[in-house]
Design a protein around this motif. Sequence first.
Motif, PDB file in Angstrom:
ATOM      1  N   GLU A   8       0.835  -1.203   0.000  1.00 37.83           N
ATOM      2  CA  GLU A   8       0.000   0.000   0.000  1.00 37.83           C
ATOM      3  C   GLU A   8       0.872   1.257   0.000  1.00 37.83           C
ATOM      4  O   GLU A   8       1.740   1.423   0.855  1.00 37.83           O
ATOM      5  CB  GLU A   8      -0.899   0.005   1.237  1.00 37.83           C
ATOM      6  N   ILE A   9       0.640   2.131  -0.963  1.00 41.74           N
ATOM      7  CA  ILE A   9       1.414   3.373  -1.071  1.00 41.74           C
ATOM      8  C   ILE A   9       0.903   4.375  -0.043  1.00 41.74           C
ATOM      9  O   ILE A   9      -0.286   4.666   0.024  1.00 41.74           O
ATOM     10  CB  ILE A   9       1.316   3.968  -2.490  1.00 41.74           C
ATOM     11  N   GLU A  10       1.843   4.892   0.756  1.00 42.43           N
ATOM     12  CA  GLU A  10       1.521   5.916   1.755  1.00 42.43           C
ATOM     13  C   GLU A  10       1.561   7.310   1.131  1.00 42.43           C
ATOM     14  O   GLU A  10       0.850   8.211   1.534  1.00 42.43           O
ATOM     15  CB  GLU A  10       2.524   5.831   2.904  1.00 42.43           C
ATOM     16  N   GLY A  11       2.439   7.474   0.159  1.00 39.53           N
ATOM     17  CA  GLY A  11       2.615   8.760  -0.513  1.00 39.53           C
ATOM     18  C   GLY A  11       3.838   8.679  -1.414  1.00 39.53           C
ATOM     19  O   GLY A  11       4.205   7.597  -1.881  1.00 39.53           O
ATOM     20  N   TYR A  12       4.486   9.833  -1.614  1.00 35.52           N
ATOM     21  CA  TYR A  12       5.643   9.900  -2.509  1.00 35.52           C
ATOM     22  C   TYR A  12       6.747  10.735  -1.875  1.00 35.52           C
ATOM     23  O   TYR A  12       6.476  11.673  -1.131  1.00 35.52           O
ATOM     24  CB  TYR A  12       5.256  10.525  -3.856  1.00 35.52           C
ATOM     25  N   VAL A  13       7.985  10.377  -2.182  1.00 29.53           N
ATOM     26  CA  VAL A  13       9.159  11.135  -1.758  1.00 29.53           C
ATOM     27  C   VAL A  13       9.985  11.454  -2.999  1.00 29.53           C
ATOM     28  O   VAL A  13       9.831  10.816  -4.042  1.00 29.53           O
ATOM     29  CB  VAL A  13      10.014  10.362  -0.728  1.00 29.53           C
ATOM     30  N   ALA A  14      10.866  12.429  -2.869  1.00 27.49           N
ATOM     31  CA  ALA A  14      11.720  12.794  -4.007  1.00 27.49           C
ATOM     32  C   ALA A  14      13.128  13.093  -3.533  1.00 27.49           C
ATOM     33  O   ALA A  14      13.344  13.554  -2.414  1.00 27.49           O
ATOM     34  CB  ALA A  14      11.149  14.007  -4.734  1.00 27.49           C
ATOM     35  N   ARG A  15      14.065  12.828  -4.403  1.00 22.98           N
ATOM     36  CA  ARG A  15      15.468  13.190  -4.216  1.00 22.98           C
ATOM     37  C   ARG A  15      15.915  13.915  -5.470  1.00 22.98           C
ATOM     38  O   ARG A  15      15.233  13.868  -6.496  1.00 22.98           O
ATOM     39  CB  ARG A  15      16.313  11.962  -3.932  1.00 22.98           C
ATOM     40  N   ALA A  16      17.048  14.578  -5.412  1.00 20.19           N
ATOM     41  CA  ALA A  16      17.510  15.331  -6.581  1.00 20.19           C
ATOM     42  C   ALA A  16      19.020  15.194  -6.725  1.00 20.19           C
ATOM     43  O   ALA A  16      19.737  15.000  -5.745  1.00 20.19           O
ATOM     44  CB  ALA A  16      17.128  16.801  -6.446  1.00 20.19           C
ATOM     45  N   THR A  17      19.470  15.308  -7.954  1.00 20.23           N
ATOM     46  CA  THR A  17      20.887  15.344  -8.276  1.00 20.23           C
ATOM     47  C   THR A  17      21.142  16.633  -9.043  1.00 20.23           C
ATOM     48  O   THR A  17      20.431  16.950  -9.995  1.00 20.23           O
ATOM     49  CB  THR A  17      21.293  14.143  -9.149  1.00 20.23           C
ATOM     50  N   ILE A  18      22.164  17.373  -8.615  1.00 17.65           N
ATOM     51  CA  ILE A  18      22.511  18.648  -9.251  1.00 17.65           C
ATOM     52  C   ILE A  18      23.849  18.478  -9.960  1.00 17.65           C
ATOM     53  O   ILE A  18      24.810  17.974  -9.372  1.00 17.65           O
ATOM     54  CB  ILE A  18      22.627  19.777  -8.210  1.00 17.65           C
ATOM     55  N   THR A  19      23.907  18.880 -11.226  1.00 18.29           N
ATOM     56  CA  THR A  19      25.159  18.909 -11.985  1.00 18.29           C
ATOM     57  C   THR A  19      25.286  20.272 -12.643  1.00 18.29           C
ATOM     58  O   THR A  19      24.320  21.039 -12.716  1.00 18.29           O
ATOM     59  CB  THR A  19      25.178  17.811 -13.078  1.00 18.29           C
ATOM     60  N   ARG A  20      26.473  20.577 -13.136  1.00 15.57           N
ATOM     61  CA  ARG A  20      26.688  21.828 -13.867  1.00 15.57           C
ATOM     62  C   ARG A  20      26.458  21.570 -15.344  1.00 15.57           C
ATOM     63  O   ARG A  20      26.838  20.533 -15.879  1.00 15.57           O
ATOM     64  CB  ARG A  20      28.125  22.336 -13.679  1.00 15.57           C
ATOM     65  N   LEU A  21      25.836  22.518 -16.023  1.00 16.63           N
ATOM     66  CA  LEU A  21      25.586  22.383 -17.457  1.00 16.63           C
ATOM     67  C   LEU A  21      26.878  22.314 -18.259  1.00 16.63           C
ATOM     68  O   LEU A  21      26.930  21.658 -19.299  1.00 16.63           O
ATOM     69  CB  LEU A  21      24.713  23.538 -17.950  1.00 16.63           C
ATOM     70  N   ASP A  22      27.944  22.976 -17.776  1.00 15.63           N
ATOM     71  CA  ASP A  22      29.214  22.976 -18.504  1.00 15.63           C
ATOM     72  C   ASP A  22      30.120  21.805 -18.132  1.00 15.63           C
ATOM     73  O   ASP A  22      31.228  21.676 -18.644  1.00 15.63           O
ATOM     74  CB  ASP A  22      29.950  24.305 -18.310  1.00 15.63           C
ATOM     75  N   GLY A  23      29.666  20.920 -17.215  1.00 16.82           N
ATOM     76  CA  GLY A  23      30.434  19.743 -16.843  1.00 16.82           C
ATOM     77  C   GLY A  23      31.472  19.973 -15.765  1.00 16.82           C
ATOM     78  O   GLY A  23      32.141  19.040 -15.338  1.00 16.82           O
ATOM     79  N   SER A  24      31.638  21.198 -15.302  1.00 22.84           N
ATOM     80  CA  SER A  24      32.617  21.472 -14.254  1.00 22.84           C
ATOM     81  C   SER A  24      32.066  21.045 -12.895  1.00 22.84           C
ATOM     82  O   SER A  24      30.871  20.761 -12.756  1.00 22.84           O
ATOM     83  CB  SER A  24      33.007  22.950 -14.259  1.00 22.84           C
ATOM     84  N   PRO A  25      32.921  20.992 -11.866  1.00 25.93           N
ATOM     85  CA  PRO A  25      32.452  20.572 -10.545  1.00 25.93           C
ATOM     86  C   PRO A  25      31.332  21.473 -10.016  1.00 25.93           C
ATOM     87  O   PRO A  25      31.343  22.690 -10.222  1.00 25.93           O
ATOM     88  CB  PRO A  25      33.691  20.672  -9.664  1.00 25.93           C
TER      89      PRO A  25
END
Length: 88
Positions: free
Chosen positions: A31-48
Motif C-alpha cells: 500500500e502506497i503511503e505517498g511519494y518522496v523525491a530526491r535530486a541530483t545537481i550537476t553543472r551544465l558545462d560539466g565542471s564541478p
Amino acid sequence: MSSPLDREIDAPRYRVVVNGRPAYRAESPSEIEGYVARATITRLDGSPVYESYLQYQIFEGEIFIDLESAIRDGEQRARDAINTGFPH
C-alpha cells in the motif's frame, strides 16, 4: 526523461534531476503511503558543482500525498542548495 516520476530542470548554470518514488506503508508493504523525491545537481558545462564534486545529492525529503508535491519539494530543496552554496 520519460517517466512521470522523473523531472529534469535547468536552473542557470545547473541541471537538476528530480526523482520521485512511491513510499510504502511499513505495516502494509503493498500500500502506497505517498511519494518522496530526491535530486541530483550537476553543472551544465560539466565542471564541478561543489569543491571537486561533479554531482551534489539532495536526499529524500518528507512524504507527500501526491507525486507532484514530492517533485516540487525535491526541486525546491535543490534550488535552496544552489542558492546557499551547497552546504553540508
